[in-house]
Design a protein around this motif. Structure first.
Motif, PDB file in Angstrom:
ATOM      1  N   ARG A 315     -26.600 -49.851  42.738  1.00 46.12           N
ATOM      2  CA  ARG A 315     -25.187 -49.815  42.366  1.00 46.12           C
ATOM      3  C   ARG A 315     -24.670 -48.387  42.357  1.00 46.12           C
ATOM      4  NH1 ARG A 315     -24.233 -53.135  36.903  1.00 46.12           N
ATOM      5  NH2 ARG A 315     -22.091 -52.567  37.467  1.00 46.12           N
ATOM      6  N   VAL A 316     -23.337 -48.270  42.466  1.00 48.24           N
ATOM      7  CA  VAL A 316     -22.667 -46.977  42.344  1.00 48.24           C
ATOM      8  C   VAL A 316     -21.709 -47.047  41.163  1.00 48.24           C
ATOM      9  CG1 VAL A 316     -20.971 -45.434  43.397  1.00 48.24           C
ATOM     10  CG2 VAL A 316     -22.855 -46.326  44.765  1.00 48.24           C
ATOM     11  N   PHE A 317     -21.780 -46.056  40.278  1.00 50.15           N
ATOM     12  CA  PHE A 317     -20.892 -45.984  39.119  1.00 50.15           C
ATOM     13  C   PHE A 317     -19.900 -44.852  39.341  1.00 50.15           C
ATOM     14  CE2 PHE A 317     -25.145 -47.242  37.308  1.00 50.15           C
ATOM     15  CZ  PHE A 317     -24.838 -48.601  37.210  1.00 50.15           C
ATOM     16  N   ASP A 318     -18.632 -45.178  39.403  1.00 48.70           N
ATOM     17  CA  ASP A 318     -17.620 -44.177  39.730  1.00 48.70           C
ATOM     18  C   ASP A 318     -17.365 -43.208  38.594  1.00 48.70           C
ATOM     19  OD1 ASP A 318     -17.210 -45.104  42.309  1.00 48.70           O
ATOM     20  OD2 ASP A 318     -15.728 -46.589  41.660  1.00 48.70           O
ATOM     21  N   THR A 319     -17.428 -43.673  37.342  1.00 55.76           N
ATOM     22  CA  THR A 319     -17.107 -42.823  36.208  1.00 55.76           C
ATOM     23  C   THR A 319     -18.139 -42.981  35.111  1.00 55.76           C
ATOM     24  OG1 THR A 319     -15.788 -44.499  35.065  1.00 55.76           O
ATOM     25  CG2 THR A 319     -14.646 -43.142  36.724  1.00 55.76           C
ATOM     26  N   TYR A 320     -18.049 -42.083  34.129  1.00 64.38           N
ATOM     27  CA  TYR A 320     -18.927 -42.173  32.959  1.00 64.38           C
ATOM     28  C   TYR A 320     -18.727 -43.493  32.230  1.00 64.38           C
ATOM     29  CZ  TYR A 320     -20.728 -41.189  28.277  1.00 64.38           C
ATOM     30  OH  TYR A 320     -21.396 -41.261  27.080  1.00 64.38           O
ATOM     31  N   ASP A 321     -17.464 -43.911  32.104  1.00 66.19           N
ATOM     32  CA  ASP A 321     -17.186 -45.188  31.435  1.00 66.19           C
ATOM     33  C   ASP A 321     -17.843 -46.354  32.163  1.00 66.19           C
ATOM     34  OD1 ASP A 321     -15.740 -43.961  29.456  1.00 66.19           O
ATOM     35  OD2 ASP A 321     -13.791 -44.295  30.406  1.00 66.19           O
TER      36      ASP A 321
END
Length: 355
Positions: A315-321
């Motif tokens: 997976r790719v997480f765009d932001t810290y949130d």
């Protein structure tokens, strides 16, 4: 033409058909049916066709039946070719594989079939195909599996002694806890979850090389997790850093999750934010530290593998949130599977008298 062989008379045609219907072996069933046809007086050639064979083959099965009864109609398993290595050589090979290669001597850090093929030829003078090497290893009880990491400074004796003496250690830590108070065994650890994420194995067509997204950014968060395998439950917090403040928040969260009236023994490693005297350990909890450099004693390490393999990798997480949301969602999914927590976390040496 040879004279037809007489069929033994202690089985009637009905007996043979009944045996054929009850048999779970298809070949035995069809042979019994052919013999039932013979017992009914059918021509031997026609009786052979009932079982899908020729007359000579039927004659051979009549001989087997006369000698051994219905069991004689079962196929005799092939023993295969005899091993070209002696029992002593196989035992030596087993020890070689178990010990592993010496990089300075063998030039490799793990055995491959091609390496063992060469070693067997050099040491025993026997040439095998690589596929045969695999079959030999399988027969010796070996399989191609992933190794678990081990700290180079790990003391195996210390780990063994810790497990063996755990009951005494536990009693010493609980000296000030009332005897009638229920005790829960908990394990705690933390994992870094971030944008530079792992790629897990997946099913794909042979000959293909599937691709998964791989981020190169470095934003991350920390998931502090603890499990109580006997109860099949856990407690976790997602924090921006791994430090004393975050650990305090986690201890308080675990304390709220401990069953009412029970006392928790929390097993954890010796990270600085675990051992600092600045921590205020809740009254319903006792900390018990694992030996240094022994992550395999902590099943939460396996929990991290489970979370990554099922919900966090690929997976790719765009932001810290997004990282926080994914970590919390994965933990909630785990807590919704109490049987999984129990399966991953139960350790016979730790859960004395617990099921």
């Amino acid at each position: 033409m040879a004279t037809a062989v007489a069929l033994r008379t202690d089985f009637s045609a009905a007996d043979l058909r009944r045996l054929a219907a009850a048999s779970k072996n298809a070949n035995q069933s069809r042979r019994l049916l052919s013999l039932a046809a013979v017992r009914d007086g059918m021509n031997r050639t026609e009786a052979a066709r009932v079982g899908g064979m020729d007359r000579q083959t039927l004659r051979d099965w009549v001989h087997r039946f006369n000698a051994h009864g219905p069991d004689g109609l079962l196929d005799i398993p092939s023993q295969g070719p005899s091993s070209r290595l002696t029992a002593a050589q196989l035992a030596e090979l087993e020890q070689i594989v178990e010990t592993g290669p010496d990089p300075a001597v063998h030039g490799v850090v793990r055995w491959r079939r091609v390496d063992l093929k060469r070693l067997i030829a050099e040491r025993f003078g026997v040439e095998y195909h690589e596929r045969t090497i695999g079959k030999i290893l399988d027969a010796l009880g070996f399989s191609h599996i992933s190794a678990r990491p081990r700290h180079p400074g790990q003391d195996v004796g210390t780990i063994t002694a810790f497990k063996k003496n755990f009951a005494a250690t536990l009693n010493a830590h609980l000296a000030d806890v009332a005897d009638q108070k229920p005790v829960e065994i908990w394990f705690q650890d933390e994992a870094r979850i971030g944008q530079k994420n792992g790629i897990a194995r997946m099913w794909a067509r042979r000959g293909t090389r599937p691709r998964q997204p791989a981020d190169q950014r470095y934003e991350n968060a920390w998931l502090f997790g603890a499990i109580c395998p006997a109860r099949g439950t856990g407690a976790a917090v997602a924090m921006p850093a791994a430090d004393t403040e975050a650990m305090q928040v986690h201890l308080d969260e675990i304390a709220r999750t401990v069953a009412k009236g029970a006392h928790a023994v929390l097993l954890l490693d010796r990270a600085g934010w675990h051992t600092t005297p600045a921590l205020k350990v809740p009254k319903n909890m006792t900390l018990l530290f694992l030996p240094s450099r022994s992550p395999e004693l902590n099943p939460v390490e396996n929990v991290w593998q489970f979370l990554r393999g099922n919900w966090l990798s690929n997976r790719v997480f765009d932001t810290y949130d997004d990282i926080i949301d994914a970590a919390c969602d994965a933990w909630r999914r785990l807590v919704d599977q109490p049987e999984t927590i129990t399966s991953i976390g139960m350790r016979a040496w730790a859960h004395i008298g617990q099921t």
